[in-house]
Design a protein around this motif. Sequence first.
Motif, PDB file in Angstrom:
ATOM      1  N   GLU A  84     -15.261  12.365   5.210  1.00 53.46           N
ATOM      2  CA  GLU A  84     -16.270  13.145   5.923  1.00 53.46           C
ATOM      3  C   GLU A  84     -15.938  14.639   5.893  1.00 53.46           C
ATOM      4  O   GLU A  84     -16.821  15.488   5.770  1.00 53.46           O
ATOM      5  CB  GLU A  84     -16.391  12.645   7.370  1.00 53.46           C
ATOM      6  CG  GLU A  84     -17.408  13.444   8.157  1.00 53.46           C
ATOM      7  CD  GLU A  84     -18.040  12.681   9.307  1.00 53.46           C
ATOM      8  OE1 GLU A  84     -17.707  11.496   9.502  1.00 53.46           O
ATOM      9  OE2 GLU A  84     -18.862  13.300  10.005  1.00 53.46           O
ATOM     10  N   ASP A  87     -22.439   7.694   5.299  1.00 57.34           N
ATOM     11  CA  ASP A  87     -21.070   7.207   5.351  1.00 57.34           C
ATOM     12  C   ASP A  87     -21.112   5.684   5.294  1.00 57.34           C
ATOM     13  O   ASP A  87     -22.047   5.072   5.798  1.00 57.34           O
ATOM     14  CB  ASP A  87     -20.444   7.684   6.666  1.00 57.34           C
ATOM     15  CG  ASP A  87     -18.934   7.704   6.596  1.00 57.34           C
ATOM     16  OD1 ASP A  87     -18.383   7.291   5.554  1.00 57.34           O
ATOM     17  OD2 ASP A  87     -18.308   8.137   7.586  1.00 57.34           O
ATOM     18  N   ARG A 101      -5.988  10.239   9.469  1.00 54.38           N
ATOM     19  CA  ARG A 101      -6.421  10.031  10.850  1.00 54.38           C
ATOM     20  C   ARG A 101      -5.292   9.425  11.671  1.00 54.38           C
ATOM     21  O   ARG A 101      -5.032   9.853  12.794  1.00 54.38           O
ATOM     22  CB  ARG A 101      -7.663   9.137  10.910  1.00 54.38           C
ATOM     23  CG  ARG A 101      -8.155   8.940  12.341  1.00 54.38           C
ATOM     24  CD  ARG A 101      -9.418   8.119  12.455  1.00 54.38           C
ATOM     25  NE  ARG A 101     -10.550   8.771  11.823  1.00 54.38           N
ATOM     26  CZ  ARG A 101     -11.197   8.274  10.787  1.00 54.38           C
ATOM     27  NH1 ARG A 101     -10.829   7.118  10.268  1.00 54.38           N
ATOM     28  NH2 ARG A 101     -12.215   8.922  10.266  1.00 54.38           N
TER      29      ARG A 101
HETATM   30 MG   LIG Z   1     -15.309   8.471   8.096  1.00 57.60          MG
END
Ligand SMILES: [Mg+2]
Length: 515
Positions: free
Chosen positions: A236, A299, A418
């Motif tokens: 993203e 996405d 992440r």
């Molecule tokens: Mg994502």
Amino acid sequence: MKADVKSPHSILDKYTALLDISCRLNSEKNFEQLLKLIADEATKHVDAERATIFILDKNKGELWAKIALGVSDTIRFDARLGIAGAVLIAAKPLVVEDAYRSPLFYPSIDSNTGFHTRNILSVPLRTPKQEIIGVFQVLNKRDGKFTTEDEHFVQALANQAAIALENAQALSELEIRQQELIQENQSLRKEVEERFTTRSILGTSAKINEIRSIIERTSDTSVSVLITGENGTGKELSARAIHYMSARRTKPFVAVNCAALPEPLVESELFGIEKGVATGVERRVGRIESANGGTLFLDEIGDLSLTAQAKLLRVLQEREVEWVGGRRPVPVDIRLLAATNKDLKEEIRQNRFRQDLFFRLNVIHVRMPALREIRMDIPLLATYFLRKHAKEVGRDIQNFSADSLKTLTTYQWPGNVRELENEIKRAMVLATGREIQVQDLSEHIVEERLAVPEAEAGKKPGQKQSLKDRVTTLEIHMIRDAMAQTEGDRRRAARILGLSHQGLLNKLKRYGLES
Ligand SMILES: [Mg+2]
Ligand SMILES: Nc1ncnc2c1ncn2[C@@H]1O[C@H](COP(=O)(O)OP(=O)(O)O)[C@@H](O)[C@H]1O
């Protein structure tokens, strides 16, 4: 010569005039024009030479006025001074018959303007909420003294004026606020645009450099880009960079997570739905249309149903959307970016993804590397997250101990960047010193380090690593996943792993994974 003020006819005239003025006051939104209008009307109707409106500046404790009609100077003085000050403090009207004889009179205004004040009728400007916002003065009755009737008239006019002035002031404050908001919006937009360029994609590894370079090269086009990679690898982030580097940057960037859309809503959400298609259905603009002129980021596109895929393909071919229940298609101009962590070629083989759509999407392919493929970037990213979250976490931690950094660099990071970011945040909260230490890191990360031979640190998986080490690492991963999936239920975890209960207990013990 004016009409006799005492005649009933003239009183009626005055109050008719007042009504008329009141209407005009309420339609005048410009503060300065309003001041002029009030002053003009007052001088005309009480037959005076001049009128002045003093506005109270509460913050400064001052009265200010545009001193005379036609003179653009503004005067300001201490709100306790002069006849205006006295009226403000007493909150009632005051008539002064001989200004220069009154101890209250503040002659410096005259000396500034060259006007010679003889007599003054002064009333407070009071709003309906009884708040005094200033003082209204009429100067020099042309023909003798101010009468009680003048006083009543001026007070009545002042009451109307107070309302209009208050409204105009509120309005101009709103306008100022609106201007401020517009400016704020512009600078925020600029900030967002800057924040999401390729500079936001950190890393010095060849793989990350290549990604930045591809994105920069597509920036002046509107071609579709397919971004693949595991979860948390920055798909993203890259999509935003593509949008904010392109000419479409001032238009919307609309991100839709296809996996999060419940099947019955997919079509109405993407393409829009007309009111009344089913009972109780409200009209809703589709996400594709809201991205008009800008970029649509789909996405997890691998999770889109075949029906929705067919409709999406049509949008791309015809450059128009058909609303669910809509009569005619609506033209749209979008750039499509799509991301997936699935292997779309495999999905095509399984008849779950349309090949023609794949070709449309895959004009440019950006593959985000897993974090374990770019271990050399881990220290940079970790330090960046340390700085990024310092404020939020309320800790001034600038660094990592050598050992903790080594541990972070060795870990497999199934959740990629992440997971790294969350781990850093967590460690910052738990850390007691000014550096992140090994003991501040999650147990499973530290344990894996102990299980993984030093040789793997900084190396790609498969390089100079024995089969046994690889198997150990894999085992630890699978056990951890199963334990997480079952929330620590060892019997169920053993079943998932195809192990006996005792077999799992032995492994947990061997790898130090008991909690
Ligand atoms: Mg994502
Ligand atoms: N190369 C990178 N530099 C800086 N931050 C990154 C990078 N890659 C990922 N991130 C950060 O990691 C988090 C997850 O990235 P995201 O783009 O949502 O991943 P994905 O869409 O692939 O799941 C975000 O906070 C993102 O800003």
